[in-house]
Design a protein around this motif. Sequence first.
Motif: not given
Length: 432
Positions: A186-190
């Motif tokens: 999720s952080l990588c998506l952000q």
Amino acid sequence: MSSSMIIVIVLFLVLMLLGFPVLYALGLPCLVWLAMNDRMPVTILSQNMMAYLNSFTLLSLPGFMLVGRLMNTCGVTDRLFNLSMALVGRFRGGMAYANCVASAMFASMSGSAIADAGGLGLVEMKMMKQAGYDPAYSAGVTAASSIIGPIIPPSAAMVLLGAISQISVASMFFGGIVPGILLCGSLCLQVFLIAHFTEKGRKMPCSPVPREQALRTIPSSMPALFTFVIILGTILTGVCTTTEAAVVAVWYSIFLGFCYKKVTLKGLWETCKNTAEACGPLFIIMTSASMFSWIITREGLPQILTGLMTSIAESSNITVVILICIVIFLIIGCFMDTTAAVILLAPIIMPIIKGLGVDPIYFGVLMVLSLMVGIITPPFGICLFVVSGVAKLPVKAVTKEAVKYIPAMLLTIALILLFPQLVLFIPDLFFG
């Protein structure tokens, strides 16, 4: 609820809002309650303060904290970041991706957000600054990625929650694997959204690593990553308990430090000393919080909350109850250290949740994840202050960038809320 209990709760809230240390905010109301209930023997204070500390499982907490600090001092952080760069550096904003991936790797040995932010974070921010990234952005993503630390095992927060609530720490460790990976994703998506859809992001560089150099990072990083296998492998096979696995991991970390020629006897002594200094206040807070929880239980507050939650579950469904708890955790996490929040809330909330038929492993992982969001939210986000000190930037600048990743964290919480098997699949597979 008695008048003395109302005074205790109001006094606790006032002390917290005034910025008193958690130890005093919890301990002073307890003394007031004892003074108002003069028939209660004073010895009950010492008995309850020691009750929580008399736990074999809790002995693993200093062990895992020591492992994280040893990894910071024996050169592991550089190797992990180099491996992460080899994996994702070729993409736009590659170092921001590497920041998240390296934090996930380091989480498998440290179990602490502060160890990640203060140790690995120093390496990450230094490398990103040299590559031309905005220092505030580098600090923000470092603070945000640090919350992966207590989710992927070993987790200090899960050890604490398991010891207090009589939940299998091993099951919670395995339950945190998928949520930790989801959080990293999720952080990588952000990072992807920022890198491709913002003006600042479009200027982020790619940092490809030559193939030969990338291949060299694998053998240099594998011994450190094997710590994760040692901890979970020994627990799963029944060779070690959680506490014994922590001790084995400590000795393995010392062995790595000498192999990498990064640890001296003096440095080892300093690391042990720093760990002891960090554990001391933690255990003192535990004794104070245990007394506070005992008073709340004696006054019947858990029974009141049980009736309230039961009525909500009957009128709607259990998911609404869990959602309400998540909102409470998110709010409390903004004002209280995660450790103190776990110590205070676990004795009250967990019996209620068990009574409602919710799996305690699932709820425990969800509780830790929800509380961890608070470490990057004002006004008392501890990792904001740690990263600000390391990066030598104003807290306001770090906060502005770090809060951009809260939607990614909330997405992970929502997925776990909707799909409990994301937590329970691996524990059910191994423990039935």
